[in-house]
Design an enzyme around this catalytic site. Sequence first.
Site, PDB file in Angstrom:
ATOM      1  N   GLU A 114     -26.960  18.868  -3.413  1.00  0.00           N
ATOM      2  CA  GLU A 114     -26.439  18.154  -3.792  1.00  0.00           C
ATOM      3  C   GLU A 114     -26.998  16.353  -2.314  1.00  0.00           C
ATOM      4  O   GLU A 114     -26.882  17.187  -1.669  1.00  0.00           O
ATOM      5  CB  GLU A 114     -25.648  17.092  -3.812  1.00  0.00           C
ATOM      6  CG  GLU A 114     -24.755  18.690  -4.962  1.00  0.00           C
ATOM      7  CD  GLU A 114     -23.550  18.864  -5.151  1.00  0.00           C
ATOM      8  OE1 GLU A 114     -22.481  18.153  -4.457  1.00  0.00           O
ATOM      9  OE2 GLU A 114     -22.616  19.527  -5.778  1.00  0.00           O
ATOM     10  N   LYS A 116     -26.170  14.004  -0.487  1.00  0.00           N
ATOM     11  CA  LYS A 116     -24.669  12.996   0.663  1.00  0.00           C
ATOM     12  C   LYS A 116     -24.480  11.891   0.720  1.00  0.00           C
ATOM     13  O   LYS A 116     -24.945  11.512   1.488  1.00  0.00           O
ATOM     14  CB  LYS A 116     -24.920  14.059   2.015  1.00  0.00           C
ATOM     15  CG  LYS A 116     -23.459  13.971   2.466  1.00  0.00           C
ATOM     16  CD  LYS A 116     -23.498  14.873   3.867  1.00  0.00           C
ATOM     17  CE  LYS A 116     -22.681  14.577   5.021  1.00  0.00           C
ATOM     18  NZ  LYS A 116     -21.948  13.374   5.523  1.00  0.00           N
ATOM     19  N   ASP A 118     -23.124   8.258   2.217  1.00  0.00           N
ATOM     20  CA  ASP A 118     -22.360   7.933   2.983  1.00  0.00           C
ATOM     21  C   ASP A 118     -21.133   6.753   2.562  1.00  0.00           C
ATOM     22  O   ASP A 118     -21.192   6.108   2.818  1.00  0.00           O
ATOM     23  CB  ASP A 118     -24.031   7.598   3.555  1.00  0.00           C
ATOM     24  CG  ASP A 118     -22.898   6.885   5.349  1.00  0.00           C
ATOM     25  OD1 ASP A 118     -22.243   7.616   5.744  1.00  0.00           O
ATOM     26  OD2 ASP A 118     -23.966   6.229   5.911  1.00  0.00           O
ATOM     27  N   TYR A 230     -18.380  15.076  -7.137  1.00  0.00           N
ATOM     28  CA  TYR A 230     -18.565  16.256  -7.149  1.00  0.00           C
ATOM     29  C   TYR A 230     -18.200  17.927  -6.956  1.00  0.00           C
ATOM     30  O   TYR A 230     -18.370  18.481  -6.636  1.00  0.00           O
ATOM     31  CB  TYR A 230     -20.048  16.252  -5.647  1.00  0.00           C
ATOM     32  CG  TYR A 230     -18.737  16.155  -4.232  1.00  0.00           C
ATOM     33  CD1 TYR A 230     -17.770  16.736  -3.711  1.00  0.00           C
ATOM     34  CD2 TYR A 230     -19.329  14.858  -4.003  1.00  0.00           C
ATOM     35  CE1 TYR A 230     -17.178  17.207  -2.991  1.00  0.00           C
ATOM     36  CE2 TYR A 230     -18.457  14.576  -2.504  1.00  0.00           C
ATOM     37  CZ  TYR A 230     -17.646  15.930  -2.118  1.00  0.00           C
ATOM     38  OH  TYR A 230     -16.445  15.366  -0.818  1.00  0.00           O
ATOM     39  N   LYS A 317     -28.000  16.805   7.692  1.00  0.00           N
ATOM     40  CA  LYS A 317     -28.029  15.287   8.695  1.00  0.00           C
ATOM     41  C   LYS A 317     -30.079  14.951   8.281  1.00  0.00           C
ATOM     42  O   LYS A 317     -30.066  15.187   9.095  1.00  0.00           O
ATOM     43  CB  LYS A 317     -27.213  15.176   9.705  1.00  0.00           C
ATOM     44  CG  LYS A 317     -25.702  15.563   9.330  1.00  0.00           C
ATOM     45  CD  LYS A 317     -24.941  14.455   8.698  1.00  0.00           C
ATOM     46  CE  LYS A 317     -23.736  14.088   9.155  1.00  0.00           C
ATOM     47  NZ  LYS A 317     -23.378  13.125   9.785  1.00  0.00           N
ATOM     48  N   CYS A 411     -28.136 -12.911  40.122  1.00  0.00           N
ATOM     49  CA  CYS A 411     -26.638 -12.826  38.704  1.00  0.00           C
ATOM     50  C   CYS A 411     -27.749 -13.534  37.989  1.00  0.00           C
ATOM     51  O   CYS A 411     -28.517 -15.517  37.692  1.00  0.00           O
ATOM     52  CB  CYS A 411     -25.308 -13.303  38.771  1.00  0.00           C
ATOM     53  SG  CYS A 411     -24.920 -13.385  37.333  1.00  0.00           S
ATOM     54  N   CYS A 414     -24.419 -16.583  37.098  1.00  0.00           N
ATOM     55  CA  CYS A 414     -24.400 -17.174  38.386  1.00  0.00           C
ATOM     56  C   CYS A 414     -25.230 -18.156  39.081  1.00  0.00           C
ATOM     57  O   CYS A 414     -24.559 -18.342  40.106  1.00  0.00           O
ATOM     58  CB  CYS A 414     -22.970 -17.033  38.208  1.00  0.00           C
ATOM     59  SG  CYS A 414     -23.069 -15.502  39.678  1.00  0.00           S
ATOM     60  N   CYS A 429     -22.092  -7.771  39.329  1.00  0.00           N
ATOM     61  CA  CYS A 429     -22.216  -9.291  40.224  1.00  0.00           C
ATOM     62  C   CYS A 429     -20.623  -9.601  40.435  1.00  0.00           C
ATOM     63  O   CYS A 429     -19.833  -9.403  39.604  1.00  0.00           O
ATOM     64  CB  CYS A 429     -22.169 -10.387  38.941  1.00  0.00           C
ATOM     65  SG  CYS A 429     -21.720 -12.178  38.986  1.00  0.00           S
ATOM     66  N   CYS A 434     -17.693 -15.861  37.590  1.00  0.00           N
ATOM     67  CA  CYS A 434     -18.994 -16.286  36.716  1.00  0.00           C
ATOM     68  C   CYS A 434     -18.938 -16.121  35.285  1.00  0.00           C
ATOM     69  O   CYS A 434     -17.919 -15.186  35.095  1.00  0.00           O
ATOM     70  CB  CYS A 434     -19.776 -15.027  37.230  1.00  0.00           C
ATOM     71  SG  CYS A 434     -21.558 -14.509  36.028  1.00  0.00           S
TER      72      CYS A 434
HETATM   73  S1  IVH Z   1     -18.854  18.438  -0.394  1.00  0.00           S
HETATM   74  C1  IVH Z   1     -15.895  21.344   1.476  1.00  0.00           C
HETATM   75  N1  IVH Z   1     -20.695  17.126  -1.316  1.00  0.00           N
HETATM   76  O1  IVH Z   1     -19.183  14.719   3.651  1.00  0.00           O
HETATM   77  C2  IVH Z   1     -16.908  20.899   0.468  1.00  0.00           C
HETATM   78  N2  IVH Z   1     -19.552  16.450   0.606  1.00  0.00           N
HETATM   79  O2  IVH Z   1     -17.620  16.692   5.496  1.00  0.00           O
HETATM   80  C3  IVH Z   1     -16.928  19.888   1.196  1.00  0.00           C
HETATM   81  N3  IVH Z   1     -19.839  13.951   0.992  1.00  0.00           N
HETATM   82  O3  IVH Z   1     -17.002  13.320   4.103  1.00  0.00           O
HETATM   83  C4  IVH Z   1     -17.626  18.706   0.314  1.00  0.00           C
HETATM   84  N4  IVH Z   1     -21.634  13.875  -0.279  1.00  0.00           N
HETATM   85  O4  IVH Z   1     -17.040  13.789   1.537  1.00  0.00           O
HETATM   86  C5  IVH Z   1     -19.721  17.492  -0.423  1.00  0.00           C
HETATM   87  N5  IVH Z   1     -22.043  16.051  -2.980  1.00  0.00           N
HETATM   88  C6  IVH Z   1     -20.850  15.773  -2.060  1.00  0.00           C
HETATM   89  C7  IVH Z   1     -21.370  15.541  -0.919  1.00  0.00           C
HETATM   90  C8  IVH Z   1     -20.019  15.378   0.296  1.00  0.00           C
HETATM   91  C9  IVH Z   1     -20.583  13.162   0.749  1.00  0.00           C
HETATM   92  C10 IVH Z   1     -18.971  13.965   2.101  1.00  0.00           C
HETATM   93  C11 IVH Z   1     -17.848  14.104   1.611  1.00  0.00           C
HETATM   94  C12 IVH Z   1     -16.990  15.091   3.442  1.00  0.00           C
HETATM   95  C13 IVH Z   1     -18.584  14.849   3.993  1.00  0.00           C
HETATM   96  C14 IVH Z   1     -18.676  16.438   4.451  1.00  0.00           C
END
Ligand code: IVH
Length: 672
Positions: A114, A116, A118, A230, A317, A411, A414, A429, A434
Amino acid sequence: MIQEIEKRVLLLREAIRNHEHLYYVKNDPQISDFEYDKLLEELLDLEKKHPELITSDSPTQRVSSDISKSFPEIKHSAPMLSLSNSYNQNELLEFDRRIKENLPPDESIEYICELKIDGASISIIFENGRYSKAVTRGDGISGEDVTQNIKTIKSLPLKVTNALSQSAELLNFEVRGEVFLDLVTFKKINELRLLNDEKLFANPRNSAAGTIKLLDPKTVASRNLQVFLYYLFTDDIFIASQNENLKLLDELGFKVNPNYKLCNNINEVIQYCNEWEIKRDSLSYEIDGVVIKVNSRKQQDLLGTIAKSPRWAIAYKFKAKQEETILENITWQVGRTGAVTPVAELKPILLAGSTISRATLHNYDEILRKDIRINDTVVIEKGGDVIPKVVSVVKENRNPDSIITLPPVRCPECGSVLVKSSEEVALYCENYLCPAQVKGRIIHFASRGAMNIDGLGEALISLFVDEGYLNSIDDIYLLITHKDELIKIDRLGEKSISNLLISIENSKSRPFEKVLYGIGIRYVGLGAAQKLAEHFGSIDKLMNADSEAISSIYEIGASISSSVIKFFSQQSNIELISKLKQAGLVFEKETIQGEKKLSGKNFIITGTLSSMSRDKAKDIIIANGGKVLSAISKNLDFVIVGENAGSKYDKAVKLGLNIINEESFLKLTGTE
Ligand code: IVH
């Protein structure tokens, strides 16, 4: 050796707590996620090797907290876990290997990938098919009740009509997901903040987290929050896989991110991650990686959870976003302490949603190490957060006209001759007056973490210093005497000056530790200011303390202690305190009423205790009103001695101090 490790552990904890506070509470991170993860990893590693150093309050023992005390707290039905992170293909292969190792042999494994998102995680509870509560993640165990704010999300059904094909009626359940702001909204909010001289949100995640916690749901509604769900929790039916879980959410009318994919092996997972790392910019919202989950619920249960993360899932990540641009110049910036640091002036370039024209170069040694020259093509990076930095030089593109920079002799603000001490990399400095330092000190004093003077931002401070109204922090409290002149300054006007003067007046009730932090003693951050305020109780006692008394405080080192002594040895600083006292600032710690068992008593612990760690004992002492010192002195009321006590024990005997064992200590606190 073990002492060195203990020191490092304490230092890491302090740093991690500080960064967690900046990230979760202030929504104002100062380091990248990657740097944060590295700190946490190092701490986890040290604690794994030395479990005796683990304390219940270590950041490794809980999911980091975002609790800000503005909303009532609600306990989660099941902890909201976090995920462990991976950064490259090898770490994903390693994850796959661990999964296989922990499942019966020859079992086929499906992964679901999935995006992630932000944003900020949220738990939403439905009772009788109706939206009932929404709670932030908080510390993972309990979070804040943000029901009214989450209710403003238009895509969220407030009532579910049961479209289940299964016979069971699904009425009571919890859904979890990620609340976020799309990039257009994020940009708009920041533009507005810029106009109002407010600090910008570093990224969409911080803006979403900040929005969820606004006190006025009307403003929240205007921000157009969104949510992707999710996960659905329920006791009523068994959901056999994450894939089915997502489908069920969709059927019930929840918004599910459509880009998930079922993968048959880790190679397909790696391909998905690589694909989305490239495609991420095509989305209208920010993603910072991919979440990979074992699809089968049965397998998830078999794999279980370690520490605070499930073993069956991992986050991949993305790398920090990088761009190339031309380094047009290197300028030198003078900070409030007088440190003079180089800044890269760049040909403006769009990076991770914002235009970058400056980046930090840290110090001259770094310029030399990376061989950075003016007119070079440089790679800049922004790790989904704060200050961009220059990563490297594209040497193949080096122009013959590239110019080597030399450190400045004087600096830039000054003109006084700069000094470089042998033990530090920075240039200094030393002119206290200053203008750059004056501005820096006032900016620090007025900042949110210190005196929190609303409306006294960088631009205004700079103007007031240049116009001669502010030369020192105590001048802030004299601004009221210039009210008529200030109103006449272009752009200001009566209303804004009145508001400013009210904020200044309000700052007079800021607690002692904030004032102590605000006056800007070198090395005295918020944590140290708190400890000093708590220990000494008043500025007069602190000013009269000798370095032994200061460094005997637990977690206050020699550099802080000598810096405090140096600060108060200067007549100008004594005068500053006296002027601030006259202005009516708080220079005493409020005393908490109700005597505690160990109030006013000083302790030291030496040797190994049998029923608890030393940190635990320290917590008990502090909770009972006592203090823990780090060195043997006559100020001690009790020396608690455990097994294998060292030289501290001998010194205590010599001084004839009151030595007690663990049992007596427990009796003293009533914890036996
Ligand atoms: S699963 C135990 N799925 O990412 C499972 N997390 O540390 C925990 N996040 O703050 C989360 N998209 O809020 C999951 N598709 C996704 C996500 C997701 C974003 C965030 C979640 C958590 C951090 C994971």
